[in-house]
Enzyme design. Structure first.
Site, PDB file in Angstrom:
ATOM      1  N   CYS A   1     -28.297  40.866  24.308  1.00 12.60           N
ATOM      2  CA  CYS A   1     -28.870  42.121  24.763  1.00 12.60           C
ATOM      3  C   CYS A   1     -29.963  42.534  23.775  1.00 12.60           C
ATOM      4  O   CYS A   1     -29.865  42.273  22.577  1.00 12.60           O
ATOM      5  CB  CYS A   1     -27.878  43.263  24.880  1.00 12.60           C
ATOM      6  SG  CYS A   1     -26.516  42.922  25.981  1.00 12.60           S
TER       7      CYS A   1
ATOM      8  N   ARG B   1     -32.956  37.423  24.317  1.00 14.14           N
ATOM      9  CA  ARG B   1     -31.645  37.888  23.861  1.00 14.14           C
ATOM     10  C   ARG B   1     -30.648  38.066  24.992  1.00 14.14           C
ATOM     11  O   ARG B   1     -29.461  38.350  24.754  1.00 14.14           O
ATOM     12  CB  ARG B   1     -31.795  39.225  23.138  1.00 14.14           C
ATOM     13  CG  ARG B   1     -32.712  39.183  21.953  1.00 14.14           C
ATOM     14  CD  ARG B   1     -32.799  40.546  21.314  1.00 14.14           C
ATOM     15  NE  ARG B   1     -31.538  40.903  20.724  1.00 14.14           N
ATOM     16  CZ  ARG B   1     -31.171  40.620  19.482  1.00 14.14           C
ATOM     17  NH1 ARG B   1     -32.012  39.984  18.704  1.00 14.14           N
ATOM     18  NH2 ARG B   1     -30.004  40.972  19.023  1.00 14.14           N
TER      19      ARG B   1
ATOM     20  N   TRP C   1     -27.197  40.713  28.401  1.00 16.14           N
ATOM     21  CA  TRP C   1     -26.374  39.498  28.507  1.00 16.14           C
ATOM     22  C   TRP C   1     -24.956  40.022  28.710  1.00 16.14           C
ATOM     23  O   TRP C   1     -24.364  40.622  27.815  1.00 16.14           O
ATOM     24  CB  TRP C   1     -26.467  38.668  27.233  1.00 16.14           C
ATOM     25  CG  TRP C   1     -25.751  37.350  27.327  1.00 16.14           C
ATOM     26  CD1 TRP C   1     -26.242  36.187  27.840  1.00 16.14           C
ATOM     27  CD2 TRP C   1     -24.409  37.071  26.894  1.00 16.14           C
ATOM     28  NE1 TRP C   1     -25.289  35.207  27.747  1.00 16.14           N
ATOM     29  CE2 TRP C   1     -24.149  35.716  27.171  1.00 16.14           C
ATOM     30  CE3 TRP C   1     -23.399  37.832  26.303  1.00 16.14           C
ATOM     31  CZ2 TRP C   1     -22.945  35.097  26.882  1.00 16.14           C
ATOM     32  CZ3 TRP C   1     -22.192  37.217  26.016  1.00 16.14           C
ATOM     33  CH2 TRP C   1     -21.979  35.863  26.306  1.00 16.14           C
TER      34      TRP C   1
ATOM     35  N   ASN D   1     -26.341  47.580  22.738  1.00 13.13           N
ATOM     36  CA  ASN D   1     -26.138  46.153  22.496  1.00 13.13           C
ATOM     37  C   ASN D   1     -24.901  46.031  21.614  1.00 13.13           C
ATOM     38  O   ASN D   1     -24.837  46.664  20.562  1.00 13.13           O
ATOM     39  CB  ASN D   1     -27.372  45.576  21.778  1.00 13.13           C
ATOM     40  CG  ASN D   1     -27.123  44.189  21.230  1.00 13.13           C
ATOM     41  OD1 ASN D   1     -26.268  43.462  21.729  1.00 13.13           O
ATOM     42  ND2 ASN D   1     -27.852  43.820  20.191  1.00 13.13           N
ATOM     43  N   GLY D   2     -23.941  45.235  22.048  1.00 12.13           N
ATOM     44  CA  GLY D   2     -22.725  45.055  21.249  1.00 12.13           C
ATOM     45  C   GLY D   2     -21.495  45.128  22.145  1.00 12.13           C
ATOM     46  O   GLY D   2     -21.604  45.103  23.371  1.00 12.13           O
TER      47      GLY D   2
ATOM     48  N   GLU E   1     -25.968  16.688  18.852  1.00 13.82           N
ATOM     49  CA  GLU E   1     -27.057  17.637  19.093  1.00 13.82           C
ATOM     50  C   GLU E   1     -27.817  17.274  20.384  1.00 13.82           C
ATOM     51  O   GLU E   1     -28.180  18.153  21.174  1.00 13.82           O
ATOM     52  CB  GLU E   1     -27.994  17.650  17.867  1.00 13.82           C
ATOM     53  CG  GLU E   1     -29.241  18.484  18.003  1.00 13.82           C
ATOM     54  CD  GLU E   1     -29.001  19.963  18.303  1.00 13.82           C
ATOM     55  OE1 GLU E   1     -27.849  20.420  18.250  1.00 13.82           O
ATOM     56  OE2 GLU E   1     -29.977  20.656  18.621  1.00 13.82           O
TER      57      GLU E   1
ATOM     58  N   LYS F   1     -28.244  19.762  23.576  1.00  8.77           N
ATOM     59  CA  LYS F   1     -29.557  20.108  24.141  1.00  8.77           C
ATOM     60  C   LYS F   1     -29.559  19.830  25.639  1.00  8.77           C
ATOM     61  O   LYS F   1     -29.988  20.666  26.431  1.00  8.77           O
ATOM     62  CB  LYS F   1     -30.682  19.280  23.516  1.00  8.77           C
ATOM     63  CG  LYS F   1     -31.317  19.636  22.241  1.00  8.77           C
ATOM     64  CD  LYS F   1     -31.892  20.980  22.051  1.00  8.77           C
ATOM     65  CE  LYS F   1     -30.838  22.018  21.797  1.00  8.77           C
ATOM     66  NZ  LYS F   1     -30.567  22.375  20.425  1.00  8.77           N
TER      67      LYS F   1
ATOM     68  N   GLU G   1     -27.170  22.149  27.716  1.00  9.27           N
ATOM     69  CA  GLU G   1     -27.577  23.546  27.628  1.00  9.27           C
ATOM     70  C   GLU G   1     -28.720  23.891  28.588  1.00  9.27           C
ATOM     71  O   GLU G   1     -28.711  24.953  29.207  1.00  9.27           O
ATOM     72  CB  GLU G   1     -28.017  23.791  26.181  1.00  9.27           C
ATOM     73  CG  GLU G   1     -28.500  25.160  25.863  1.00  9.27           C
ATOM     74  CD  GLU G   1     -28.845  25.305  24.372  1.00  9.27           C
ATOM     75  OE1 GLU G   1     -29.179  24.295  23.727  1.00  9.27           O
ATOM     76  OE2 GLU G   1     -28.788  26.429  23.875  1.00  9.27           O
TER      77      GLU G   1
ATOM     78  N   HIS H   1     -11.252   4.785  22.718  1.00 12.90           N
ATOM     79  CA  HIS H   1      -9.962   5.460  22.554  1.00 12.90           C
ATOM     80  C   HIS H   1      -9.723   6.489  23.658  1.00 12.90           C
ATOM     81  O   HIS H   1      -8.908   7.390  23.497  1.00 12.90           O
ATOM     82  CB  HIS H   1      -9.874   6.101  21.171  1.00 12.90           C
ATOM     83  CG  HIS H   1      -9.923   5.082  20.066  1.00 12.90           C
ATOM     84  ND1 HIS H   1      -8.870   4.238  19.793  1.00 12.90           N
ATOM     85  CD2 HIS H   1     -10.911   4.736  19.210  1.00 12.90           C
ATOM     86  CE1 HIS H   1      -9.199   3.428  18.796  1.00 12.90           C
ATOM     87  NE2 HIS H   1     -10.441   3.704  18.438  1.00 12.90           N
TER      88      HIS H   1
ATOM     89  N   LYS I   1     -30.292  33.791  23.303  1.00  8.96           N
ATOM     90  CA  LYS I   1     -30.731  33.152  22.065  1.00  8.96           C
ATOM     91  C   LYS I   1     -29.870  33.559  20.874  1.00  8.96           C
ATOM     92  O   LYS I   1     -29.468  32.736  20.076  1.00  8.96           O
ATOM     93  CB  LYS I   1     -32.191  33.544  21.809  1.00  8.96           C
ATOM     94  CG  LYS I   1     -32.775  32.953  20.547  1.00  8.96           C
ATOM     95  CD  LYS I   1     -33.050  31.493  20.730  1.00  8.96           C
ATOM     96  CE  LYS I   1     -33.608  30.828  19.485  1.00  8.96           C
ATOM     97  NZ  LYS I   1     -33.448  29.380  19.541  1.00  8.96           N
TER      98      LYS I   1
HETATM   99  O1  M6R Z   1     -28.804  31.637  15.404  1.00  8.87           O
HETATM  100  P1  M6R Z   1     -27.764  30.572  15.133  1.00  8.87           P
HETATM  101  O2  M6R Z   1     -28.343  29.358  14.549  1.00  8.87           O
HETATM  102  O3  M6R Z   1     -26.619  31.093  14.317  1.00  8.87           O
HETATM  103  O4  M6R Z   1     -27.204  30.215  16.550  1.00  8.87           O
HETATM  104  C1  M6R Z   1     -26.133  29.335  16.695  1.00  8.87           C
HETATM  105  C2  M6R Z   1     -26.021  28.827  18.110  1.00  8.87           C
HETATM  106  O5  M6R Z   1     -25.793  29.882  18.984  1.00  8.87           O
HETATM  107  C3  M6R Z   1     -27.294  28.084  18.548  1.00  8.87           C
HETATM  108  O6  M6R Z   1     -27.612  27.052  17.678  1.00  8.87           O
HETATM  109  C4  M6R Z   1     -27.103  27.518  19.965  1.00  8.87           C
HETATM  110  O7  M6R Z   1     -26.142  26.527  19.954  1.00  8.87           O
HETATM  111  C5  M6R Z   1     -28.445  26.998  20.493  1.00  8.87           C
HETATM  112  N1  M6R Z   1     -28.761  27.654  21.714  1.00  8.87           N
HETATM  113  C6  M6R Z   1     -28.450  25.542  20.739  1.00  8.87           C
HETATM  114  O8  M6R Z   1     -29.683  25.107  21.206  1.00  8.87           O
END
Ligand code: M6R
Length: 600
Positions: free
Chosen positions: A2, A27, A73, A99-100, A477, A481, A484, A500, A595
């Site tokens: 948010c 956000r 969000w 926000n929160g 990673e 990606k 996501e 396994h 984000k």
């Molecule tokens: O701001 P941060 O690095 O603490 O965020 C952690 C994760 O939320 C962030 O890396 C998330 O996994 C990304 N969207 C991945 O691309």
């Protein structure tokens, strides 16, 4: 999660709020709203969907000099117009954005608000109804606001309008980020300076449990005891062009392309006048005095931590554990005698990581934050900070922050090694320069990678990423990606682990992306590829120059074998980008995500 904005002054309030929300859309983006006030009262516009949907319904004829806005969000209640902010009190006198998460909202409802008819499913509505209740009981607005804040458990960044006072925005913060921006004849409120950088670069930080009265010409900060707090503003070092896409179709692609530049900037920022890598001596002492390092992070930053462990253990010879922040709180390992905690976070706002930081600080341990956001909560609250200098990362999928985190971790490991007289058998400045050049080569190979992405991922519903050693972490990673942003179910595995259990999922045509950048395991990972191919998999091998074989799909330039994650991740990022693009997904704003994850 948010984003909130507020404006009071003489300019076009609606446009300033909408532009601010557009900048904060990273956000959260499931619904949005603004409330503006003039002599006819408060006008609320809200809509499910993006800021563009909100913009379409805002009445252009409403003239106003004060307003607040929100991009959501969802936490409590589905994304809908009804649940979107701003929320209003029963009589409509008070209007609030938040926000929160208010953890005790249900309790407060039952204790104070049984007679009130709630129109949304949100926790936020409780706040605005409480303020009205206390005012109806005879309190001044500021007292009612303060009393409400003392009752709230959880996190909040709030901005409130009172229909009977067009001179003031009431603001408060606890755990969620919030800044007040100062202008000439106007003032603003924003979750992130980025939202209001077009109108001011002067900001005042707010601390937890502070409230602020924001008028056109004045900003008064108070603690919850009503004592006034004086705090000097700072200049936000943000270039407006850093937060624009320019000619790029997506922020993600722009941020991938920025990686060579970021690498060079990091080398420069961490070099002293003699050209040697240097880090604040207090940080180096803290590392040297610790008997074990605990890296705490989430998502991509956690994956960076896994690679960072290799750097620190191999170069500086200090044992490292890497933990997912959301698990650490209730699953704390037996700690060593002198731990040092390193928090890795692009945003510096991740609530799960912050919860651990608060906890370990209470236990008396030393803390270091590695972040891209100077002045962020994790940076402010840790004993020490190392910055990434990557510039704003706006796409939800983290790219340049990951490689920046790796570079800073490598530099930290090298400087500590040197302070311990441990010789590192390569020149890191030189090797990072080679990495930057290799990154450029990869960023120029988009056409080939787009082709690979189409060939392997166009029609699949799942994909596997395998690697051994440090390649395994890059596979994790790569899988994150891909899932996501393209919604293809993707998992990363240690090459040897597939047999396994997971190999049961391999079917005719299942894409298996294998990383082969490590000489010591080159033959073993290729053996794992043979095993999956024998069961019908469609293998895509990404190897490094010097270790490549005929069957490989893509070969990355050669860099030092410890630093390969800095470049082998780039094809992963681009493969995911193109897979999302081919599937018509919203690359920069994938569904259900935001984000900055500021709720636990
Ligand atoms: O701001 P941060 O690095 O603490 O965020 C952690 C994760 O939320 C962030 O890396 C998330 O996994 C990304 N969207 C991945 O691309």
């Amino acid at each position: 999660m948010c984003g909130i904005v507020g404006y009071i002054g003489n300019n076009d309030t609606k446009e300033i709020l909408l532009k601010g929300l557009e900048k904060l859309e990273y956000r959260g983006y499931d619904s949005a709203g603004i409330a503006v006030m003039n002599e006819k009262g408060v006008h609320v516009f809200k809509e499910k969907g993006r800021i563009a949907d909100l913009r379409a319904i805002v009445d252009e004829d409403v003239m106003t000099n004060i307003g607040i806005g929100h991009t959501r969000w969802a936490t409590h209640g589905v994304p809908s117009k009804m649940n979107s902010h701003p929320h209003q009190s029963a009589t409509g006198r008070f209007t609030l954005v938040h926000n929160g998460v208010i953890e005790n909202y249900d309790l407060l409802k039952r204790e104070y608000l049984t007679g009130v008819n709630f129109v949304s499913e949100t926790d936020t509505e409780v706040i605005v109804q409480l303020i009205e209740l206390f005012v109806q009981d005879g309190m001044e607005v500021i007292e009612a606001f303060r009393k409400t804040l003392t009752l709230l458990h959880g996190s909040y960044a709030l901005a409130l309008l009172d229909e009977q006072n067009s001179e003031t925005i009431y603001v408060a913060k606890n755990k969620s980020p919030l800044l007040v921006g100062l202008g000439d004849g106007f003032n603003v409120v924003a979750s992130d300076a980025m939202a209001m950088i077009q109108v001011t670069n002067q900001y005042v930080e707010l601390m937890d449990k502070e409230m602020v009265l924001v008028t056109k010409n004045e900003v008064t900060i108070q603690n919850l005891n009503g004592e006034t707090i004086n705090r000097a503003p700072y200049t936000a070092e943000l270039d407006a062009s850093d937060i624009e896409k320019g000619t790029y179709p997506h922020y993600m692609l722009k941020e991938i392309d920025e990686q060579p530049l970021v690498m060079r900037k990091i080398i420069q920022m961490y070099q002293n006048e003699q050209g040697k890598l240097a880090i604040d001596s207090e940080i180096i002492s803290a590392m040297n005095e610790s008997d074990r390092i605990y890296i705490i992070a989430a998502g991509t930053s956690y994956h960076a931590g896994l690679v960072g462990k290799q750097f620190i253990e191999k170069m500086a010879k200090i044992p490292v554990e890497v933990h997912i922040s959301s698990e650490f709180g209730y699953n704390m390992p037996l700690l060593s005698e002198k731990p040092l905690f390193i928090f890795i976070s692009q945003s510096g706002e991740t609530a799960d990581s912050r919860a651990v930081l608060v906890n370990v600080k209470e236990m008396g341990y030393r803390t270091l934050t590695i972040t891209n956001a100077p002045g962020s909560t994790l940076s402010r609250e840790a004993d020490y900070t190392l910055l990434l200098f990557a510039g704003p990362e706006i796409a939800v999928a983290s790219t340049k922050a990951y490689t920046a985190q790796l570079a800073v971790l490598a530099i930290l490991a090298e400087v500590v090694a040197e302070s311990r007289n441990i010789s590192v058998d390569f020149d890191l400045v030189q090797e990072l320069g080679i990495v930057a050049n290799a990154m450029e080569v990869l960023c120029d190979s988009k056409e080939i990678i787009e082709h690979i992405s189409r060939e392997f991922l166009a029609v699949t519903r799942n994909a596997f990423f395998i690697g051994r050693g440090i390649d395994y972490y890059v596979g994790l990673e790569g899988a994150l990606k891909l899932k996501e942003i393209s919604y293809i179910q993707a998992e990363g595995f240690a090459g040897g682990e597939l047999k396994h259990g997971t190999i049961a999922l391999i079917e005719e045509g299942t894409p298996v992306i294998a990383l082969a950048t490590q000489e010591s395991v080159n033959l073993s990972i290729r053996g794992n590829v043979k095993e999956v191919v024998a069961r019908g998999a469609n293998p895509c091998i990404i190897s490094m120059n010097g270790l490549n074989m005929d069957e490989d799909s893509f070969v990355i330039p050669e860099v030092h074998d410890l630093l390969t994650p800095l470049i082998s991740v780039i094809p992963m990022q681009l493969i995911a980008y193109y897979a999302a693009l081919h599937r018509d997904c919203d690359v920069d704003k994938p569904r259900n995500l935001a984000k900055s994850v500021t709720v636990e």
